[in-house]
Scaffold this active site. Structure first.
Site, PDB file in Angstrom:
ATOM      1  N   LYS A 142      -3.587   8.125   3.168  1.00 44.58           N
ATOM      2  CA  LYS A 142      -4.784   7.858   3.972  1.00 44.58           C
ATOM      3  C   LYS A 142      -4.584   8.314   5.419  1.00 44.58           C
ATOM      4  CE  LYS A 142      -7.514   5.944   0.917  1.00 44.58           C
ATOM      5  NZ  LYS A 142      -8.738   6.635   0.456  1.00 44.58           N
ATOM      6  N   TYR A 156       0.824  -1.214   0.000  1.00 44.68           N
ATOM      7  CA  TYR A 156       0.000   0.000   0.000  1.00 44.68           C
ATOM      8  C   TYR A 156       0.859   1.265   0.000  1.00 44.68           C
ATOM      9  CZ  TYR A 156      -4.619   2.135   0.648  1.00 44.68           C
ATOM     10  OH  TYR A 156      -5.792   2.826   0.463  1.00 44.68           O
TER      11      TYR A 156
END
Length: 255
Positions: free
Chosen positions: A161, A154
């Site tokens: 995020k 990720y």
């Protein structure tokens, strides 16, 4: 008109396919009495085609959240369809391929800056652009993926995020005096177009399917969409700066 969102006017971003969380939000919102306006960027004809699959075809406004002119003109474009907004849904995220899939140490600042601009700063930008249309009782809701941990593959999207989650808390602080809430829904992994762009995404799928206490359906966007609707409704009038996990309970487990 009846339903959880009866009479509400919503702006929903991020509808690309009917497998997106944003599409499920728009569909359920209409079914629960809301008027919905969509935004799209790039392939507007695709978004317009997907919009026709909703219970009621929704208007589509072009919006590039990194374009100052688009943001400045957003309120006027929305007013062509509704006279105000009660809620805004931020379902926008993008990172260049260099920022995903294990290239954390090698990604350039230019690529990282793009990821942060589109995926993090745009949450504030969208809220501010919509602010002239909103009044006390309104809500901004965004979508995140648990940023309390470092996830394999990720990489910089995880950092983006984390920034999004912090930005939502600060937005809650600064919009609270206007009576407007800011909350996020942290969804488990879903097989959306965004997920397909992440190399090695199947590693998330396997973990959730095996370990989530309630189980996890990788193709069902409705649980996350329902949480968005609840936060947009009048049933959470004193909740802001919050992150609601819709992940089958995976976030509550130890390593």
């Amino acid at each position: 008109m009846s339903g959880l969102l009866a009479g509400k006017r919503l702006l929903v971003t991020g509808v690309i396919t009917d497998a997106s969380i944003a599409f499920s939000v728009a569909k359920l919102a209409q079914e629960n009495g809301a008027q919905v306006v969509l935004t799209g960027y790039g392939r507007l004809s695709l978004v317009e085609r997907i919009a026709k699959r909703l219970p009621e075809p929704a208007p589509v406004i072009e919006l590039d959240v990194t374009n100052a002119e688009h943001l400045a003109g957003l309120a006027d474009k929305v007013r062509e369809h509704v006279d105000g907004l009660d809620g805004v849904v931020h379902s926008i995220g993008f990172a260049p391929q260099s920022c995903l899939g294990g290239g954390f140490l090698d990604a350039s600042w230019e690529d990282v800056a793009t990821a942060l601009h589109v995926s993090t700063y745009s949450y504030k930008s969208l809220a501010v652009a919509a602010l002239p249309l909103m009044s006390p009782g309104g809500a901004v809701v965004g979508l995140t993926f648990d940023a309390t941990k470092a996830w394999p593959v990720y990489d910089w999207m995880g950092v983006a995020k984390a920034g999004l989650e912090s930005a939502s808390r600060y937005l809650a602080l600064h919009l609270g005096k206007k009576g407007i809430r800011s909350n996020l829904v942290s969804a488990g992994p879903l097989r959306t177009m965004a997920a397909k762009s992440i190399p090695g995404f199947e590693r998330f799928e396997d973990a959730w399917s095996e370990r989530a206490p309630l189980g996890w359906d990788l193709t069902d966007q409705e649980p996350a969409a329902r949480a968005c609707l609840a936060l947009l409704s009048d049933w959470f009038p004193a909740t802001t700066g919050e992150i609601v996990h819709v992940d089958g309970g995976y976030h509550a487990l130890g390593a």
